[in-house]
Design an enzyme around this catalytic site. Structure first.
Site, PDB file in Angstrom:
ATOM      1  N   CYS A  94       0.815  -1.212   0.000  1.00  0.00           N
ATOM      2  CA  CYS A  94       0.000   0.000   0.000  1.00  0.00           C
ATOM      3  C   CYS A  94       0.851   1.267   0.000  1.00  0.00           C
ATOM      4  O   CYS A  94       2.033   1.257   0.327  1.00  0.00           O
ATOM      5  CB  CYS A  94      -0.960   0.002   1.180  1.00  0.00           C
ATOM      6  SG  CYS A  94      -0.159   0.318   2.743  1.00  0.00           S
TER       7      CYS A  94
ATOM      8  N   CYS B  21       0.754   3.826   2.015  1.00  0.00           N
ATOM      9  CA  CYS B  21       1.270   4.294   3.304  1.00  0.00           C
ATOM     10  C   CYS B  21       2.507   3.518   3.729  1.00  0.00           C
ATOM     11  O   CYS B  21       3.332   4.029   4.484  1.00  0.00           O
ATOM     12  CB  CYS B  21       0.196   4.308   4.388  1.00  0.00           C
ATOM     13  SG  CYS B  21      -0.543   2.733   4.798  1.00  0.00           S
TER      14      CYS B  21
END
Length: 138
Positions: A47, A49
């Site tokens: 992902c 993040c």
């Protein structure tokens, strides 16, 4: 499961700076069995993040902190399912989340950074937090 060609650079982001990667439950369990000292475990992820905050923040903290974990380790969510399942078992009672960051001392979980503590934060914020955690436990 994500294809290896997709995750290879994301794995390398940590392994190239000294993180030991675990791909099986046995590797995770063996590492923490009768473990002395501190071990940082990053539950890595594909992902945004993880790429924008977690991995850069962890690397910065390890570089900058005067106190460092004795061991740097990682497992990869969505790929190394057996290793991640074992890591998540060892980070209970926290719910499964990735990316996340666990610090173990003498084989026991002493600090855990969940995904919701990573999302929306900068690498610098995560790094500064981890430096404080290292100062306390390492």
């Amino acid at each position: 499961m994500y294809p290896e060609e997709l995750v290879a650079p994301m794995r390398a982001d940590l392994t190239e700076v000294g993180f030991e990667e675990f791909k099986t439950a046995d590797q995770v369990a063996e590492h923490l069995k009768d473990h002395k000292g501190t071990s940082l475990m990053v539950i890595n992820s594909v992902c945004g993040c993880a790429a924008g905050a977690a991995r850069p923040g962890v690397k910065w903290a390890v570089q900058q902190s005067t106190k460092k974990p004795n061991h740097l380790t990682t497992v990869f969510a969505g790929v190394d399912q057996e290793a991640v399942a074992k890591a998540r078992e060892l980070t209970a009672p926290y719910p499964p989340s990735s990316p996340s960051i666990a610090l173990f001392k003498d084989g026991e979980l002493v600090h855990f950074v969940e995904r919701h503590h990573i999302e929306g934060r900068t690498a610098e914020m995560i790094g500064n937090h981890l430096v404080q955690v290292f100062e306390e436990y390492c």
